[in-house]
Design a protein around this motif. Structure first.
Motif, PDB file in Angstrom:
ATOM      1  N   SER A  54       0.834  -1.201   0.000  1.00  0.00           N
ATOM      2  CA  SER A  54       0.000   0.000   0.000  1.00  0.00           C
ATOM      3  C   SER A  54       0.867   1.249   0.000  1.00  0.00           C
ATOM      4  O   SER A  54       1.930   1.302   0.622  1.00  0.00           O
ATOM      5  CB  SER A  54      -0.900  -0.013   1.246  1.00  0.00           C
ATOM      6  N   ARG A  55       0.404   2.271  -0.681  1.00  0.00           N
ATOM      7  CA  ARG A  55       1.136   3.549  -0.687  1.00  0.00           C
ATOM      8  C   ARG A  55       1.201   4.135   0.714  1.00  0.00           C
ATOM      9  O   ARG A  55       2.184   4.771   1.086  1.00  0.00           O
ATOM     10  CB  ARG A  55       0.482   4.530  -1.659  1.00  0.00           C
ATOM     11  N   TRP A 109      -4.383   5.993   6.027  1.00  0.00           N
ATOM     12  CA  TRP A 109      -4.578   4.549   5.864  1.00  0.00           C
ATOM     13  C   TRP A 109      -5.750   4.065   6.713  1.00  0.00           C
ATOM     14  O   TRP A 109      -6.615   3.328   6.238  1.00  0.00           O
ATOM     15  CB  TRP A 109      -3.315   3.798   6.277  1.00  0.00           C
TER      16      TRP A 109
END
Length: 310
Positions: free
Chosen positions: A177-178, A240
């Motif tokens: 994930s970024r 996130w």
């Protein structure tokens, strides 16, 4: 009359022989190996720690990364032996104190680094082997030149932590994930800058004899860097956590969102030591501060609940 002297010298020689391998082990920094546990970060975030196959691969990657990091420490101490002798603590390191000869430290470092790279190429997927090789090249470049370049030195050390966190996901083929990359990268920069700030505060007035670059950073600048990095890490983690909105259907509580509280508290607690200039040894702060350990356990529990959708 001479026989007792000859007898006494045998244990001394034996002790000297044992001192060299013990010195090599100390130079490899066993206390720093805990950092390599970051290889489980991405698989843990993806909930991929349950199978024996995954655990075996991660154990292999941990071992290879530990060998690579030990190789870098050996080469670094061999190159810095003269400078370390001017440091009140580092002068006691095995290479600086003469327990481990400089050529031996170089040879052991080269053997470990080459062995780790070849083992990764033979036992891991190509991307994992390439990442480990890139880590070795980057860290050796840091030892030779990059540690003397302003800002770049901070970025290289922080990138080393990020590579540890990334390689576990790469080894298991997990998409990253970024937000994971942003949070981990800036979290690493926060700890690195806090460490440098603590060193700058502690060595103030000594003309930077052991780390010349510290004289080119001001404590105010390093404080700005760790504060900026801490803010960016917290922002990345919050994005996130809030990305999916509320908790999944059937979950008891929105654990992902609630874990933000524990994460921020952990950052704030670590910042106490950074602000005091007492974060020169991050592993000591993390392992010895009981409140930080409790916060970490609470955060890990919430994170696990979020991954398992409990």
């Amino acid at each position: 009359m001479e026989r007792p002297a000859a007898t006494a010298s045998a244990p001394a020689r034996h002790g000297l022989l044992l001192a060299v391998p013990a010195g090599l082990l100390r130079t490899a920094r066993p206390r720093q190996w805990v950092k390599n546990l970051l290889v489980v970060a991405a698989p843990a975030a993806a909930g991929r720690l349950a199978s024996w196959e995954s655990a075996g691969r991660l154990a292999l990657v941990f071992g290879l990364f530990t060998a690579a990091a030990a190789a870098v420490y050996l080469v670094n101490d061999a190159r810095d032996a003269d400078a370390d002798r001017a440091h009140p603590v580092k002068r006691l390191r095995p290479v600086a104190s003469g327990v481990v000869p400089v050529p031996l430290a170089y040879a052991a470092g080269a053997a470990l680094g080459l062995g780790a790279a070849l083992a990764a190429a033979a036992l891991c997927n190509p991307m994992t082997a390439a990442l480990l090789a890139a880590y070795l090249v980057m860290q050796l470049a840091y030892c030779v030149r990059l540690k003397h370049v302003l800002v770049v030195d901070l970025a290289v050390v922080a990138t080393g932590f990020l590579m540890r966190a990334v390689i576990g996901g790469v080894a298991l083929g997990i998409p990253l994930s970024r937000w994971f990359l942003i949070t981990t990268g800036f979290g690493a920069l926060f700890m690195v800058a806090a460490k440098r700030y603590s060193e700058a505060v502690r060595m103030a007035g000594t003309q930077g004899a052991t780390r010349a670059l510290l004289t080119r950073y001001t404590p105010g600048y390093l404080r700005f860097v760790w504060q900026l990095a801490a803010g960016a890490a917290v922002l990345g983690y919050c994005l996130w956590a809030l990305e999916s909105g509320g908790g999944a259907a059937g979950t008891l509580l929105p654990w992902r969102q609630l874990s933000v509280v524990a994460f921020i508290l952990a950052v704030l607690r670590y910042a106490v030591f950074a602000d005091r200039g007492a974060a020169g040894a991050p592993e000591d702060v993390v392992l010895r501060d009981r409140p930080l350990a409790v916060i970490g356990v609470v955060w890990a529990a919430m994170y696990a609940m979020a991954v398992m959708d409990v």
